[in-house]
Motif scaffolding. Structure first.
Motif, PDB file in Angstrom:
ATOM      1  N   UNK A   1       9.607 -39.629  95.324  1.00 25.37           N
ATOM      2  CA  UNK A   1       8.225 -40.076  95.495  1.00 25.37           C
ATOM      3  C   UNK A   1       7.301 -39.378  94.493  1.00 25.37           C
ATOM      4  N   UNK A   2       7.504 -38.076  94.318  1.00 24.47           N
ATOM      5  CA  UNK A   2       6.692 -37.323  93.353  1.00 24.47           C
ATOM      6  C   UNK A   2       6.938 -37.797  91.928  1.00 24.47           C
ATOM      7  N   UNK A   3       8.198 -38.073  91.593  1.00 25.39           N
ATOM      8  CA  UNK A   3       8.508 -38.593  90.257  1.00 25.39           C
ATOM      9  C   UNK A   3       7.803 -39.931  90.033  1.00 25.39           C
ATOM     10  N   UNK A   4       7.830 -40.753  91.044  1.00 30.16           N
ATOM     11  CA  UNK A   4       7.161 -42.056  90.965  1.00 30.16           C
ATOM     12  C   UNK A   4       5.651 -41.864  90.774  1.00 30.16           C
ATOM     13  N   UNK A   5       5.090 -40.920  91.517  1.00 24.76           N
ATOM     14  CA  UNK A   5       3.651 -40.631  91.394  1.00 24.76           C
ATOM     15  C   UNK A   5       3.326 -40.092  90.000  1.00 24.76           C
ATOM     16  N   UNK A   6       4.172 -39.198  89.468  1.00 23.93           N
ATOM     17  CA  UNK A   6       3.963 -38.649  88.116  1.00 23.93           C
ATOM     18  C   UNK A   6       4.016 -39.776  87.093  1.00 23.93           C
ATOM     19  N   UNK A   7       4.968 -40.670  87.201  1.00 19.35           N
ATOM     20  CA  UNK A   7       5.064 -41.808  86.274  1.00 19.35           C
ATOM     21  C   UNK A   7       3.815 -42.685  86.362  1.00 19.35           C
ATOM     22  N   UNK A   8       3.382 -42.915  87.596  1.00 19.86           N
ATOM     23  CA  UNK A   8       2.162 -43.706  87.791  1.00 19.86           C
ATOM     24  C   UNK A   8       0.962 -43.014  87.130  1.00 19.86           C
ATOM     25  N   UNK A   9       0.844 -41.680  87.318  1.00 14.23           N
ATOM     26  CA  UNK A   9      -0.261 -40.925  86.716  1.00 14.23           C
ATOM     27  C   UNK A   9      -0.167 -40.920  85.188  1.00 14.23           C
ATOM     28  N   UNK A  10       1.050 -40.834  84.657  1.00 16.17           N
ATOM     29  CA  UNK A  10       1.227 -40.902  83.199  1.00 16.17           C
ATOM     30  C   UNK A  10       0.744 -42.250  82.670  1.00 16.17           C
ATOM     31  N   UNK A  11       1.154 -43.309  83.355  1.00 18.66           N
ATOM     32  CA  UNK A  11       0.715 -44.650  82.952  1.00 18.66           C
ATOM     33  C   UNK A  11      -0.809 -44.765  83.003  1.00 18.66           C
ATOM     34  N   UNK A  12      -1.385 -44.226  84.066  1.00 21.34           N
ATOM     35  CA  UNK A  12      -2.844 -44.273  84.221  1.00 21.34           C
ATOM     36  C   UNK A  12      -3.530 -43.475  83.110  1.00 21.34           C
ATOM     37  N   UNK A  13      -2.966 -42.306  82.776  1.00 19.21           N
ATOM     38  CA  UNK A  13      -3.521 -41.478  81.706  1.00 19.21           C
ATOM     39  C   UNK A  13      -3.461 -42.211  80.370  1.00 19.21           C
ATOM     40  N   UNK A  14      -2.342 -42.832  80.067  1.00 24.32           N
ATOM     41  CA  UNK A  14      -2.197 -43.604  78.822  1.00 24.32           C
ATOM     42  C   UNK A  14      -3.220 -44.732  78.797  1.00 24.32           C
ATOM     43  N   UNK A  15      -3.378 -45.410  79.929  1.00 24.30           N
ATOM     44  CA  UNK A  15      -4.349 -46.505  80.008  1.00 24.30           C
ATOM     45  C   UNK A  15      -5.775 -45.980  79.758  1.00 24.30           C
ATOM     46  N   UNK A  16      -6.126 -44.837  80.348  1.00 24.74           N
ATOM     47  CA  UNK A  16      -7.472 -44.276  80.179  1.00 24.74           C
ATOM     48  C   UNK A  16      -7.701 -43.784  78.750  1.00 24.74           C
ATOM     49  N   UNK A  17      -6.698 -43.145  78.166  1.00 22.09           N
ATOM     50  CA  UNK A  17      -6.832 -42.696  76.773  1.00 22.09           C
ATOM     51  C   UNK A  17      -7.010 -43.907  75.857  1.00 22.09           C
ATOM     52  N   UNK A  18      -6.235 -44.924  76.086  1.00 26.74           N
ATOM     53  CA  UNK A  18      -6.353 -46.146  75.290  1.00 26.74           C
ATOM     54  C   UNK A  18      -7.737 -46.764  75.446  1.00 26.74           C
ATOM     55  N   UNK A  19      -8.225 -46.805  76.676  1.00 30.76           N
ATOM     56  CA  UNK A  19      -9.570 -47.349  76.920  1.00 30.76           C
ATOM     57  C   UNK A  19     -10.635 -46.509  76.224  1.00 30.76           C
ATOM     58  N   UNK A  20     -10.506 -45.174  76.291  1.00 31.62           N
ATOM     59  CA  UNK A  20     -11.458 -44.285  75.612  1.00 31.62           C
ATOM     60  C   UNK A  20     -11.437 -44.495  74.106  1.00 31.62           C
ATOM     61  N   UNK A  21     -10.245 -44.689  73.549  1.00 34.15           N
ATOM     62  CA  UNK A  21     -10.149 -44.967  72.107  1.00 34.15           C
ATOM     63  C   UNK A  21     -10.845 -46.280  71.768  1.00 34.15           C
TER      64      UNK A  21
END
Length: 186
Positions: free
Chosen positions: A15-35
């Motif tokens: 479950x934690x691994x899944x949450x970390x992957x989800x957070x990584x995806x969210x971080x990539x999405x936010x960085x991309x949006x900020x760019x």
């Protein structure tokens, strides 16, 4: 540890691994949006800058067009005097007859004809030189602590020798002699 505890820990780990992957995806999405937003902001700033430059060019063009339409020599001379008093372009050593004509939006030929008809200065360059000499004489009078080199620079002369020649021609004495004469009279 029991098998049940191990199974529960493995499920939590998954479950934690899944949450970390989800957070990584969210971080990539936010960085991309900020760019994307940063690029858009840079574009907007550049667009505003270009718009301002275009506006200034258009205003300058409109003013030059109005000036070019001036047929009355007296009005054009008044405009020259007004612009020179306001902007003091002659204090720039690169300012010359070409720059004066460009500033007014008229041709150099029209400017030369105007000066031949309307002034005691037979050429625009003689007029500009006269403005510089007057500025230098004022500085020599008002700023006795200025060196001759500083006076030359502040008055728009390209070098000290030119200042010395122009003042000698205008008043019959060197800048140093002129300054000495002023201090003797005090």
């Amino acid at each position: 540890m029991t098998e049940e505890e191990i199974k529960r820990l493995q499920e939590e780990n998954a479950s934690l691994k899944s949450e970390v992957e989800h957070l990584k995806d969210e971080l990539v999405r936010m960085v991309s949006r900020n760019l994307d937003l940063s690029e858009q902001l840079e574009y907007d700033v550049e667009l505003r800058r270009r718009t301002q430059v275009a506006r200034e060019i258009m205003q300058g063009y409109a003013e030059r067009q109005r000036n070019a339409d001036l047929q009355d020599d007296g009005q054009l001379m008044a405009l020259i005097e007004m612009r020179v008093e306001k902007d003091l372009p002659h204090l720039n050593p690169d300012f010359d007859a070409r720059a004066l004509a460009e500033m007014l939006g008229i041709t150099q030929t029209r400017l030369a004809q105007l000066f031949r008809k309307q002034t005691i200065h037979r050429t625009p360059d003689a007029y500009i030189d006269n403005l510089r000499v007057l500025a230098a004489l004022r500085l020599l009078r008002e700023k006795p602590n200025y060196t001759i080199a500083v006076v030359a620079e502040e008055a728009g002369f390209s070098n000290v020798r030119t200042l010395q020649r122009r003042i000698q021609d205008a008043i019959g004495m060197s800048p140093v002699d002129y300054r000495l004469m002023l201090t003797r009279d005090l």
